[in-house]
Design an enzyme around this catalytic site. Structure first.
Site, PDB file in Angstrom:
ATOM      1  N   ARG A  20     -24.241   7.711 -21.538  1.00  0.00           N
ATOM      2  CA  ARG A  20     -22.917   7.573 -22.414  1.00  0.00           C
ATOM      3  C   ARG A  20     -22.309   6.289 -21.861  1.00  0.00           C
ATOM      4  O   ARG A  20     -21.168   6.079 -21.562  1.00  0.00           O
ATOM      5  CB  ARG A  20     -22.003   8.487 -21.939  1.00  0.00           C
ATOM      6  CG  ARG A  20     -22.539   9.476 -20.712  1.00  0.00           C
ATOM      7  CD  ARG A  20     -21.301  10.673 -20.632  1.00  0.00           C
ATOM      8  NE  ARG A  20     -21.605  11.210 -19.240  1.00  0.00           N
ATOM      9  CZ  ARG A  20     -20.765  11.791 -18.471  1.00  0.00           C
ATOM     10  NH1 ARG A  20     -19.413  11.389 -18.718  1.00  0.00           N
ATOM     11  NH2 ARG A  20     -21.200  12.285 -17.444  1.00  0.00           N
ATOM     12  N   ALA A  21     -23.088   5.244 -21.809  1.00  0.00           N
ATOM     13  CA  ALA A  21     -22.851   3.809 -21.370  1.00  0.00           C
ATOM     14  C   ALA A  21     -21.754   3.133 -22.043  1.00  0.00           C
ATOM     15  O   ALA A  21     -21.646   3.391 -23.319  1.00  0.00           O
ATOM     16  CB  ALA A  21     -23.839   3.192 -21.683  1.00  0.00           C
ATOM     17  N   CYS A  44      14.976  -5.171  -4.041  1.00  0.00           N
ATOM     18  CA  CYS A  44      13.665  -5.270  -3.374  1.00  0.00           C
ATOM     19  C   CYS A  44      13.730  -5.648  -2.131  1.00  0.00           C
ATOM     20  O   CYS A  44      14.138  -6.554  -1.577  1.00  0.00           O
ATOM     21  CB  CYS A  44      12.699  -6.193  -4.222  1.00  0.00           C
ATOM     22  SG  CYS A  44      11.034  -6.350  -3.230  1.00  0.00           S
ATOM     23  N   HIS A 111       8.558 -12.640  -6.042  1.00  0.00           N
ATOM     24  CA  HIS A 111       8.424 -11.036  -6.348  1.00  0.00           C
ATOM     25  C   HIS A 111       7.340 -10.824  -7.347  1.00  0.00           C
ATOM     26  O   HIS A 111       6.714  -9.726  -7.257  1.00  0.00           O
ATOM     27  CB  HIS A 111       9.814 -10.459  -7.006  1.00  0.00           C
ATOM     28  CG  HIS A 111       9.834  -8.972  -7.075  1.00  0.00           C
ATOM     29  ND1 HIS A 111      10.091  -8.081  -5.971  1.00  0.00           N
ATOM     30  CD2 HIS A 111       9.612  -8.269  -8.116  1.00  0.00           C
ATOM     31  CE1 HIS A 111       9.942  -6.854  -6.752  1.00  0.00           C
ATOM     32  NE2 HIS A 111       9.844  -6.964  -7.962  1.00  0.00           N
ATOM     33  N   HIS A 164       2.276  -7.408  -1.365  1.00  0.00           N
ATOM     34  CA  HIS A 164       1.718  -7.087  -0.050  1.00  0.00           C
ATOM     35  C   HIS A 164       0.482  -6.646   0.111  1.00  0.00           C
ATOM     36  O   HIS A 164      -0.119  -5.907  -0.732  1.00  0.00           O
ATOM     37  CB  HIS A 164       2.856  -6.383   0.453  1.00  0.00           C
ATOM     38  CG  HIS A 164       2.842  -4.767  -0.273  1.00  0.00           C
ATOM     39  ND1 HIS A 164       3.357  -4.683  -1.615  1.00  0.00           N
ATOM     40  CD2 HIS A 164       2.410  -3.630   0.200  1.00  0.00           C
ATOM     41  CE1 HIS A 164       3.250  -3.389  -1.963  1.00  0.00           C
ATOM     42  NE2 HIS A 164       2.549  -2.801  -0.819  1.00  0.00           N
ATOM     43  N   GLU A 307     -17.999  14.674  -9.047  1.00  0.00           N
ATOM     44  CA  GLU A 307     -17.794  13.719  -7.773  1.00  0.00           C
ATOM     45  C   GLU A 307     -17.024  14.212  -6.512  1.00  0.00           C
ATOM     46  O   GLU A 307     -17.591  13.923  -5.317  1.00  0.00           O
ATOM     47  CB  GLU A 307     -16.817  12.497  -8.260  1.00  0.00           C
ATOM     48  CG  GLU A 307     -17.822  11.525  -9.045  1.00  0.00           C
ATOM     49  CD  GLU A 307     -17.547  11.677 -10.626  1.00  0.00           C
ATOM     50  OE1 GLU A 307     -17.302  12.775 -11.301  1.00  0.00           O
ATOM     51  OE2 GLU A 307     -17.929  10.937 -11.548  1.00  0.00           O
TER      52      GLU A 307
HETATM   53 ZN   LIG Z   1      10.606  -8.618  -4.154  1.00  0.00          ZN
END
Ligand SMILES: [Zn+2]
Ligand SMILES: [Zn+2]
Length: 332
Positions: A20-21, A44, A111, A164, A307
């Site tokens: 099922r590649a 933020c 940001h 971050h 899995e």
């Molecule tokens: Zn920010």
């Protein structure tokens, strides 16, 4: 024909299900709004001007009198630094206080940058800070393991848009980390050298899964990748811990990390991902049998029942095809 492949260090198996590649370009993400974020947000906590919304900085890098990177304690940490490492029994069950240290690295004041789009200097600041904080935390004798990681995007487990990374240092080395260490130690006792160095030699000889090689690093789609586009960056000089990365290696690492994330971002249209820097536990900082590396896992698939039940991941894409796809991405 499907095949089992074994991770030569951990001994874990995966199934590469070529029946099922999927072609690598099946994983190109739908256009998202992520690209149109503002460069500053008033609400933020990591944006400049909002420093009072976080605890004071533990470390910072400044340029022309303003910060370009800050490290702060994680206000919403799962573990807390004021507790003890005392282990206790509750009947037959074992428990311990939730001692640990969690820090956030705010990588840039901007940001809407990502590692793939920020200036190389910002990436270098980030990877330099990984080493600085690693060194500072490893002096704490109550800690055993320092894990540096980055969650990018909601599928990777973060809703905070501002760029971050995180560090979590724990007094516990879990089986997930200990088992491969044990296996690599056993291999070193048997063959006398580092199994990761041997694996790199073989990947270079076969060549088909190599995405990029620089002076100090090798980027590959591993032979036994658990999911499509799992990508690993290995230092070519044997070192068991990120703590001992040299300055020239650090410069090369910043460039190769950024370039690899650019390949994934441009090639697959900015997928969510996690990356983790895997170093040996603190007390094994200079051992022959472990070799630090970065594993990048783009969030393109979801582990399902098989899995979860077996730990055997079914990967529908050949790592060789992923490496070829990534090599071909035009990075300007
Ligand atoms: Zn920010
Ligand atoms: Zn090695």
């Amino acid at each position: 024909m499907p095949e089992f492949r074994q991770n030569m260090v951990s001994k874990e198996w995966v199934i590469i299900a070529t029946e099922r590649a999927k072609r690598p370009d099946n994983f190109i993400q739908e256009k998202k709004v992520k690209n149109s974020l503002p460069s500053h947000r008033a609400d933020c906590p990591f944006c400049p001007g909002n420093e009072s919304m976080t605890p004071p900085s533990l470390f910072s890098i400044e340029k022309n009198g303003v910060w370009s990177l800050r490290v702060v304690p994680n206000k919403f940490a799962a573990l807390q630094s004021h507790l003890t490492t005392q282990r206790n029994r509750e009947g037959r069950f074992l428990k311990a206080d939730g001692f640990g240290i969690a820090e956030v690295i705010i990588e840039t004041p901007v940001h809407n940058h990502t590692i793939a789009t920020m200036g190389l200097e910002e990436v270098r600041n980030t990877v330099l800070t990984y080493r600085e904080r690693y060194a500072a935390l490893s002096k704490n004798e109550r800690l055993e393991l320092i894990t540096i990681f980055r969650n990018y995007g909601e599928k990777a487990g973060t809703s905070l848009e501002h760029p971050h990374s995180q560090i979590i240092a724990t007094p516990i080395v879990p089986p997930h980390v200990r088992t491969p260490l044990y296996q690599s130690q056993l291999a070193c006792d048997t063959f006398g050298d580092c199994i990761y160095c041997g694996m790199m030699e073989e990947e270079r000889r076969q060549g088909v899964r190599v995405v990029k090689e620089t002076e100090y690093f090798l980027v590959i789609s591993p032979f036994a990748s658990r999911s499509p586009f799992e990508t690993r960056i290995y230092p070519k000089i044997h070192r068991s811990s990120y703590a001992t990365i040299s300055d020239p290696e650090l410069n090369d690492f910043a460039a190769v990390l950024q370039e690899t994330l650019k390949r994934l971002s441009i090639g697959l249209n900015d997928p969510d991902y996690n990356y983790v820097i895997r170093s040996a536990p603190i007390e094994d900082t200079n051992v022959k049998y472990h070799h630090w590396y970065v594993v990048i896992v783009p969030k393109l698939t979801t582990p399902a029942g098989f899995e979860i039940g077996t730990g055997i991941y079914i990967n529908t894409t050949l790592p060789e095809h992923c490496a070829e796809f990534l090599r071909r991405v035009q990075i300007q």
